[in-house]
Design a protein around this motif. Structure first.
Motif, PDB file in Angstrom:
ATOM      1  N   ARG A   1      -8.766 -92.112 -20.816  1.00  0.00           N
ATOM      2  CA  ARG A   1      -8.545 -90.742 -20.388  1.00  0.00           C
ATOM      3  C   ARG A   1      -7.315 -90.650 -19.490  1.00  0.00           C
ATOM      4  NH1 ARG A   1     -11.079 -85.991 -20.529  1.00  0.00           N
ATOM      5  NH2 ARG A   1     -13.076 -86.742 -21.197  1.00  0.00           N
ATOM      6  N   ASN A   2      -7.060 -91.670 -18.674  1.00  0.00           N
ATOM      7  CA  ASN A   2      -5.901 -91.641 -17.783  1.00  0.00           C
ATOM      8  C   ASN A   2      -4.593 -91.548 -18.566  1.00  0.00           C
ATOM      9  OD1 ASN A   2      -7.501 -91.759 -15.522  1.00  0.00           O
ATOM     10  ND2 ASN A   2      -7.270 -93.955 -15.233  1.00  0.00           N
ATOM     11  N   ILE A   4      -4.167 -90.324 -21.579  1.00  0.00           N
ATOM     12  CA  ILE A   4      -4.093 -89.000 -22.199  1.00  0.00           C
ATOM     13  C   ILE A   4      -3.671 -87.969 -21.163  1.00  0.00           C
ATOM     14  CG2 ILE A   4      -5.455 -87.170 -23.289  1.00  0.00           C
ATOM     15  CD1 ILE A   4      -7.068 -89.455 -24.647  1.00  0.00           C
ATOM     16  N   THR A   5      -4.232 -88.048 -19.969  1.00  0.00           N
ATOM     17  CA  THR A   5      -3.865 -87.111 -18.900  1.00  0.00           C
ATOM     18  C   THR A   5      -2.384 -87.227 -18.562  1.00  0.00           C
ATOM     19  OG1 THR A   5      -6.116 -87.230 -18.020  1.00  0.00           O
ATOM     20  CG2 THR A   5      -4.409 -86.374 -16.546  1.00  0.00           C
ATOM     21  N   LYS A   6      -1.872 -88.451 -18.478  1.00  0.00           N
ATOM     22  CA  LYS A   6      -0.442 -88.661 -18.201  1.00  0.00           C
ATOM     23  C   LYS A   6       0.422 -88.088 -19.319  1.00  0.00           C
ATOM     24  CE  LYS A   6      -0.965 -92.847 -15.433  1.00  0.00           C
ATOM     25  NZ  LYS A   6      -0.731 -94.297 -15.384  1.00  0.00           N
ATOM     26  N   MET A   8      -0.359 -85.692 -21.456  1.00  0.00           N
ATOM     27  CA  MET A   8      -0.481 -84.236 -21.503  1.00  0.00           C
ATOM     28  C   MET A   8       0.307 -83.561 -20.377  1.00  0.00           C
ATOM     29  SD  MET A   8      -2.117 -83.859 -24.220  1.00  0.00           S
ATOM     30  CE  MET A   8      -2.838 -82.265 -24.361  1.00  0.00           C
ATOM     31  N   ALA A   9       0.504 -84.251 -19.276  1.00  0.00           N
ATOM     32  CA  ALA A   9       1.292 -83.704 -18.164  1.00  0.00           C
ATOM     33  C   ALA A   9       2.750 -83.483 -18.574  1.00  0.00           C
ATOM     34  CB  ALA A   9       1.212 -84.636 -16.960  1.00  0.00           C
ATOM     35  N   GLN A  30     -11.163 -86.371 -26.325  1.00  0.00           N
ATOM     36  CA  GLN A  30     -10.612 -86.297 -24.966  1.00  0.00           C
ATOM     37  C   GLN A  30      -9.342 -85.443 -24.936  1.00  0.00           C
ATOM     38  OE1 GLN A  30     -10.197 -90.315 -23.511  1.00  0.00           O
ATOM     39  NE2 GLN A  30     -12.377 -90.726 -23.704  1.00  0.00           N
ATOM     40  N   GLU A  33     -10.388 -81.870 -25.053  1.00  0.00           N
ATOM     41  CA  GLU A  33     -10.976 -81.413 -23.787  1.00  0.00           C
ATOM     42  C   GLU A  33      -9.894 -80.995 -22.795  1.00  0.00           C
ATOM     43  OE1 GLU A  33     -13.423 -84.709 -22.625  1.00  0.00           O
ATOM     44  OE2 GLU A  33     -14.987 -84.220 -24.098  1.00  0.00           O
ATOM     45  N   ILE A  34      -8.745 -81.650 -22.877  1.00  0.00           N
ATOM     46  CA  ILE A  34      -7.640 -81.323 -21.973  1.00  0.00           C
ATOM     47  C   ILE A  34      -6.814 -80.167 -22.520  1.00  0.00           C
ATOM     48  CG2 ILE A  34      -5.506 -82.213 -20.939  1.00  0.00           C
ATOM     49  CD1 ILE A  34      -6.905 -84.996 -20.933  1.00  0.00           C
ATOM     50  N   ASN A  35      -6.566 -80.169 -23.839  1.00  0.00           N
ATOM     51  CA  ASN A  35      -5.760 -79.118 -24.458  1.00  0.00           C
ATOM     52  C   ASN A  35      -6.232 -78.937 -25.896  1.00  0.00           C
ATOM     53  OD1 ASN A  35      -3.818 -77.600 -25.822  1.00  0.00           O
ATOM     54  ND2 ASN A  35      -2.095 -78.555 -24.766  1.00  0.00           N
TER      55      ASN A  35
END
Length: 162
Positions: A1-2, A4-6, A8-9, A30, A33-35
């Motif tokens: 998840r980390n 993916i978060t990076k 997506m930023a 995942q 869930e973020i986008n």
């Protein structure tokens, strides 16, 4: 998840996702869930019923490449029917590739017997019709075959580029 978060930023237009079965579905879930609007691209690993079962509606919009089946060939519908009757699911790229390779190898062995030189020659000179269309071996010994580009829409896989 980390990771993916990076990613997506950075606000990408799309993500190219590679994985297999459960890990592929988990990564895509995942991402959604973020986008839930981002386009997810991939390869034939998406052409597996387990991926779509795990993703459900989160799979909608995924675009991927996989084996193209030539539905104008008479033996395609027979293959699909026999496969579905035996396994209770639609054939995917693994079953299609397996059938194609098996069919070609059986024909080669029937034509060449156990003559290893003739077998090698036949494999080197691949040029056959199959449920995937025409298969040709190039000079680098890569099998050239048709592929399709698919999109998942309303829990169905649709061929979008022939």
């Amino acid at each position: 998840r980390n990771q993916i978060t990076k990613l997506m930023a950075k606000k990408p237009q799309f993500l190219f996702v590679i994985g297999r079965d459960k890990s592929l579905a988990a990564a895509c879930r995942q991402i959604r869930e973020i986008n839930n609007k981002i386009t997810i691209l991939g390869v034939n690993a998406f052409d597996a019923s387990i991926v779509w079962k795990l993703l459900g509606k989160a799979g909608d919009g995924v675009i991927f490449t996989s084996a193209k089946i030539d539905y104008n060939r008479p033996n395609v519908h027979k293959f699909e029917r026999l496969y579905f009757n035996k396994y209770k699911e639609e054939p995917n790229y693994v079953s299609i590739y397996g059938y194609t390779v098996g069919r070609y190898l059986i024909d080669v062995l029937l034509e060449t017997g156990n003559n290893h030189l003739k077998i090698k020659e036949a494999l080197t000179n691949l040029d056959v019709s199959s449920i995937r269309g025409k298969l040709i071996m190039n000079k680098d010994r890569d099998v050239i075959s048709p592929i399709g580009i698919y999109k998942r829409v309303n829990n169905k896989t649709i061929l979008i580029v022939k």
